[in-house]
Design a protein around this motif. Structure first.
Motif, PDB file in Angstrom:
ATOM      1  N   PHE A   1      -4.328  -5.633  10.753  1.00  0.00           N
ATOM      2  CA  PHE A   1      -3.947  -4.286  10.326  1.00  0.00           C
ATOM      3  C   PHE A   1      -2.483  -4.239   9.900  1.00  0.00           C
ATOM      4  N   GLY A   2      -1.638  -5.015  10.571  1.00  0.00           N
ATOM      5  CA  GLY A   2      -0.240  -5.082  10.163  1.00  0.00           C
ATOM      6  C   GLY A   2      -0.096  -5.614   8.751  1.00  0.00           C
ATOM      7  N   LEU A   3      -0.850  -6.664   8.429  1.00  0.00           N
ATOM      8  CA  LEU A   3      -0.804  -7.221   7.073  1.00  0.00           C
ATOM      9  C   LEU A   3      -1.322  -6.223   6.040  1.00  0.00           C
ATOM     10  N   ILE A   4      -2.418  -5.553   6.359  1.00  0.00           N
ATOM     11  CA  ILE A   4      -3.009  -4.602   5.411  1.00  0.00           C
ATOM     12  C   ILE A   4      -2.046  -3.445   5.150  1.00  0.00           C
ATOM     13  N   LEU A   5      -1.452  -2.903   6.213  1.00  0.00           N
ATOM     14  CA  LEU A   5      -0.505  -1.797   6.036  1.00  0.00           C
ATOM     15  C   LEU A   5       0.723  -2.246   5.265  1.00  0.00           C
ATOM     16  N   ASN A   6       1.218  -3.440   5.582  1.00  0.00           N
ATOM     17  CA  ASN A   6       2.379  -3.967   4.870  1.00  0.00           C
ATOM     18  C   ASN A   6       2.061  -4.143   3.388  1.00  0.00           C
ATOM     19  N   GLY A   7       0.867  -4.676   3.093  1.00  0.00           N
ATOM     20  CA  GLY A   7       0.467  -4.856   1.708  1.00  0.00           C
ATOM     21  C   GLY A   7       0.325  -3.538   0.967  1.00  0.00           C
ATOM     22  N   LEU A   8      -0.279  -2.557   1.615  1.00  0.00           N
ATOM     23  CA  LEU A   8      -0.431  -1.242   0.980  1.00  0.00           C
ATOM     24  C   LEU A   8       0.919  -0.602   0.701  1.00  0.00           C
TER      25      LEU A   8
ATOM     26  N   ASP B   1       3.919  -6.204  -5.652  1.00  0.00           N
ATOM     27  CA  ASP B   1       2.553  -6.035  -6.131  1.00  0.00           C
ATOM     28  C   ASP B   1       1.676  -7.212  -5.723  1.00  0.00           C
ATOM     29  N   PHE B   2       2.120  -8.425  -6.038  1.00  0.00           N
ATOM     30  CA  PHE B   2       1.287  -9.600  -5.802  1.00  0.00           C
ATOM     31  C   PHE B   2       1.238  -9.978  -4.328  1.00  0.00           C
ATOM     32  N   SER B   3       2.386  -9.989  -3.667  1.00  0.00           N
ATOM     33  CA  SER B   3       2.366 -10.309  -2.232  1.00  0.00           C
ATOM     34  C   SER B   3       1.678  -9.201  -1.450  1.00  0.00           C
ATOM     35  N   GLY B   4       1.743  -7.954  -1.983  1.00  0.00           N
ATOM     36  CA  GLY B   4       1.024  -6.863  -1.325  1.00  0.00           C
ATOM     37  C   GLY B   4      -0.471  -7.096  -1.352  1.00  0.00           C
ATOM     38  N   TYR B   5      -1.005  -7.496  -2.527  1.00  0.00           N
ATOM     39  CA  TYR B   5      -2.431  -7.812  -2.596  1.00  0.00           C
ATOM     40  C   TYR B   5      -2.772  -8.956  -1.657  1.00  0.00           C
ATOM     41  N   THR B   6      -1.924  -9.988  -1.644  1.00  0.00           N
ATOM     42  CA  THR B   6      -2.194 -11.143  -0.787  1.00  0.00           C
ATOM     43  C   THR B   6      -2.227 -10.737   0.683  1.00  0.00           C
ATOM     44  N   ASP B   7      -1.279  -9.892   1.096  1.00  0.00           N
ATOM     45  CA  ASP B   7      -1.276  -9.414   2.484  1.00  0.00           C
ATOM     46  C   ASP B   7      -2.578  -8.685   2.812  1.00  0.00           C
ATOM     47  N   ILE B   8      -3.029  -7.832   1.881  1.00  0.00           N
ATOM     48  CA  ILE B   8      -4.272  -7.097   2.110  1.00  0.00           C
ATOM     49  C   ILE B   8      -5.453  -8.067   2.202  1.00  0.00           C
ATOM     50  N   ALA B   9      -5.494  -9.047   1.285  1.00  0.00           N
ATOM     51  CA  ALA B   9      -6.598 -10.016   1.280  1.00  0.00           C
ATOM     52  C   ALA B   9      -6.623 -10.828   2.567  1.00  0.00           C
TER      53      ALA B   9
ATOM     54  N   ASP C   1      11.989 -13.362  13.309  1.00  0.00           N
ATOM     55  CA  ASP C   1      11.775 -12.858  14.671  1.00  0.00           C
ATOM     56  C   ASP C   1      11.614 -11.346  14.689  1.00  0.00           C
ATOM     57  N   TRP C   2      12.264 -10.668  13.754  1.00  0.00           N
ATOM     58  CA  TRP C   2      12.194  -9.211  13.707  1.00  0.00           C
ATOM     59  C   TRP C   2      10.768  -8.761  13.411  1.00  0.00           C
ATOM     60  N   PHE C   3      10.142  -9.405  12.432  1.00  0.00           N
ATOM     61  CA  PHE C   3       8.767  -9.057  12.078  1.00  0.00           C
ATOM     62  C   PHE C   3       7.794  -9.449  13.186  1.00  0.00           C
ATOM     63  N   GLU C   4       8.034 -10.601  13.793  1.00  0.00           N
ATOM     64  CA  GLU C   4       7.164 -11.029  14.888  1.00  0.00           C
ATOM     65  C   GLU C   4       7.255 -10.066  16.062  1.00  0.00           C
ATOM     66  N   GLY C   5       8.460  -9.535  16.310  1.00  0.00           N
ATOM     67  CA  GLY C   5       8.618  -8.559  17.384  1.00  0.00           C
ATOM     68  C   GLY C   5       7.831  -7.283  17.112  1.00  0.00           C
ATOM     69  N   LEU C   6       7.855  -6.811  15.844  1.00  0.00           N
ATOM     70  CA  LEU C   6       7.070  -5.633  15.478  1.00  0.00           C
ATOM     71  C   LEU C   6       5.578  -5.883  15.667  1.00  0.00           C
ATOM     72  N   ARG C   7       5.130  -7.066  15.241  1.00  0.00           N
ATOM     73  CA  ARG C   7       3.710  -7.394  15.351  1.00  0.00           C
ATOM     74  C   ARG C   7       3.286  -7.480  16.808  1.00  0.00           C
TER      75      ARG C   7
ATOM     76  N   ALA D   1      -3.674   5.407  16.132  1.00  0.00           N
ATOM     77  CA  ALA D   1      -2.744   6.465  15.726  1.00  0.00           C
ATOM     78  C   ALA D   1      -1.677   5.920  14.784  1.00  0.00           C
ATOM     79  N   VAL D   2      -1.153   4.730  15.104  1.00  0.00           N
ATOM     80  CA  VAL D   2      -0.136   4.112  14.244  1.00  0.00           C
ATOM     81  C   VAL D   2      -0.713   3.831  12.859  1.00  0.00           C
ATOM     82  N   VAL D   3      -1.922   3.301  12.821  1.00  0.00           N
ATOM     83  CA  VAL D   3      -2.554   3.008  11.531  1.00  0.00           C
ATOM     84  C   VAL D   3      -2.775   4.296  10.745  1.00  0.00           C
TER      85      VAL D   3
END
Length: 483
Positions: A203-210, A254-262, A439-445, A458-460
């Motif tokens: 879900f983190g990847l999908i939201l980041n991609g969107l 655009d492209f990395s966003g699609y990749t994150d969603i995929a 590390d910052w992104f890993e901490g969020l995840r 709720a976050v999603v």
């Protein structure tokens, strides 16, 4: 997009439920997943579903006979190695023919016609004017990697339904990443339990991609990039420069966003795809850029083109030749216009120059020209601006439009008002984000994963609403759908 957002959401929910119910039963799961992928692709155009299915059949048959020839070699039957290579060559030729007819024939026919007319010769080559099948470059490259790897003995033959699911799997079907059979086949065989998937990461990847696609990419496209590239002469030089920087951010988002969603969607279905981007705009050399940008394509070109050509093993001149061939063909992979050839040529020339300078300095033992820290800054600035220069040709509709865009950089006319504080902040803020510690992104995840399912939901939900509110009205298709 292929689907309106709500339709795609409903489609994915259905597929996810079907996956959850049928994954332990491969005899049911495989046909249903293939059917879901066909429906997904057919929503764009049912005509080209048959092209996808034909590609599946052709490559599985070729792979089957190539694998059978290699198995026969264990019994010391003469010439079986040659037979296997023949089948692989036939399969590669078939794939390139399909790609050539649908993607490159009209370009070749028009250019040949223009050339012959200069000599007073009438050209009889027809212009087919086919619609480019979405995703054809991606699934064709996946198919070729499968049969080549079988010929090399790197992968085993896949069962027909496994191969059909691999080549048509809907999350990455239309814009990658380019997943190899060696990465997908073991996961198809393992049948992971869909009740135990890394949902928080997915879900983190999908939201980041969107967010990258709907908010960052679409905002920059509508606010500055599209307008300036359409009419650069009406904008001042600083605005044109900002538009070039903004496009660098737009195409990445655009492209990395699609990749994150995929990758996120695949994770929810129990599959892990390879990483495709790694903060490419923090690269200090163009070689490092290609280790970070569209990584699955870079590795494909290295393993199936650069290395077979000889790589860097046959002398300096051949190494530079191989780099140029790979990057020119990499440009053509993106599209059948001279702009893409020039884009690839710029990268090829600079990669060769980088290599030449590095080798000469290593042989001479020359000390660094600049003190520590400053050298990295200069290398980053040069690399980033080479990439941006090439993006001008990538984005422009024609060679003349690219030249006009570059010429407008010296335009000291009136300010058109496109370089607003918000556009500047989004562009340079997105570039600065490339340098954030991992590390910052890993901490969020990890923090998101530690929440209960209600809090995660709720976050999603809040994130989806925020993306919808922040994004402009109407979202353009992903840029890489055209390739």
């Amino acid at each position: 997009m292929l689907f309106p957002t709500f339709v795609f959401g409903a489609f994915f929910v259905v597929v996810f439920v079907v996956n959850w119910l049928t994954r332990p039963h491969p005899a049911v799961w495989r046909p249903l997943m293939l059917a879901a992928s066909v429906v997904f692709y057919g929503w764009w155009s049912w005509r080209f579903v048959f092209l996808l299915l034909a590609t599946i059949v052709i490559n599985w048959v070729v792979g089957h006979y190539a694998a059978a020839s290699l198995r026969a070699s264990d019994t010391a039957i003469p010439r079986v190695g040659t037979t296997a290579r023949w089948w692989v060559g036939l399969g590669v030729a078939a794939n390139l023919t399909i790609l050539g007819v649908f993607k490159y024939w009209d370009f070749f026919a028009v250019e040949m016609s223009n050339l012959l007319e200069r000599f007073g010769i009438s050209n009889a080559l027809p212009v087919l004017e086919y619609t480019l099948p979405v995703g054809i470059s991606f699934y064709t490259f996946q198919a070729m990697s499968y049969i080549i790897d079988i010929g090399r003995g790197n992968v085993r033959e896949m069962a027909p339904l496994d191969f059909a699911v691999y080549l048509s799997f809907f999350p990455q079907l239309v814009a990658g990443p380019i997943v190899r059979a060696s990465e997908m086949a073991p996961q198809l065989a393992a049948r992971p339990d869909p009740r135990h998937v890394p949902a928080a990461e997915a879900f983190g990847l999908i939201l980041n991609g969107l967010f990258k696609k709907v908010v960052i990419s679409s905002f920059l496209a509508s606010e500055i990039v599209d307008g300036v590239f359409a009419d650069p002469g009406s904008h001042s030089g600083p605005e044109v420069a900002l538009a070039v920087y903004a496009y660098a951010v737009q195409i990445y988002a655009d492209f990395s966003g699609y990749t994150d969603i995929a990758i996120g969607v695949a994770l929810l279905l129990g599959f892990r795809f390879p990483q495709n981007f790694d903060n490419p705009y923090r690269a200090l050399t163009l070689q490092d850029f290609w280790r970070r940008w569209h990584m699955t394509l870079s590795r494909w070109l290295r393993d199936y083109l650069y290395v077979p050509l000889g790589g860097n093993r046959k002398g300096r001149a051949n190494t530079y030749r191989n780099l140029m061939i790979v990057m020119l063909l990499g440009g053509l992979w993106h599209g059948s216009t001279w702009n893409f050839v020039i884009w690839g040529g710029i990268h090829g020339v600079v990669l060769a120059v980088e290599r030449l300078v590095r080798e000469q300095r290593e042989r001479s033992g020359a000390p660094p020209i600049l003190p520590p820290g400053w050298g990295e800054v200069v290398r980053w600035l040069v690399t980033f601006h080479v990439v941006c220069l090439a993006w001008v040709f990538f984005r422009s509709e024609s060679l003349s439009a690219a030249v006009e865009m570059l010429g407008a950089l010296a335009n000291f006319g009136s300010y058109a008002g496109t370089a607003t504080p918000l556009v500047i902040a989004v562009t340079f803020g997105a570039l600065a984000f490339q340098f954030m510690p991992a590390d910052w992104f890993e901490g969020l995840r990890d923090g998101f994963a530690g929440l209960g399912w209600v809090a995660q939901g709720a976050v999603v939900g809040v994130s989806l609403v925020a993306i919808d509110v922040l994004g402009p009205t109407g979202v353009a298709p992903f840029i890489y759908f055209q390739f």
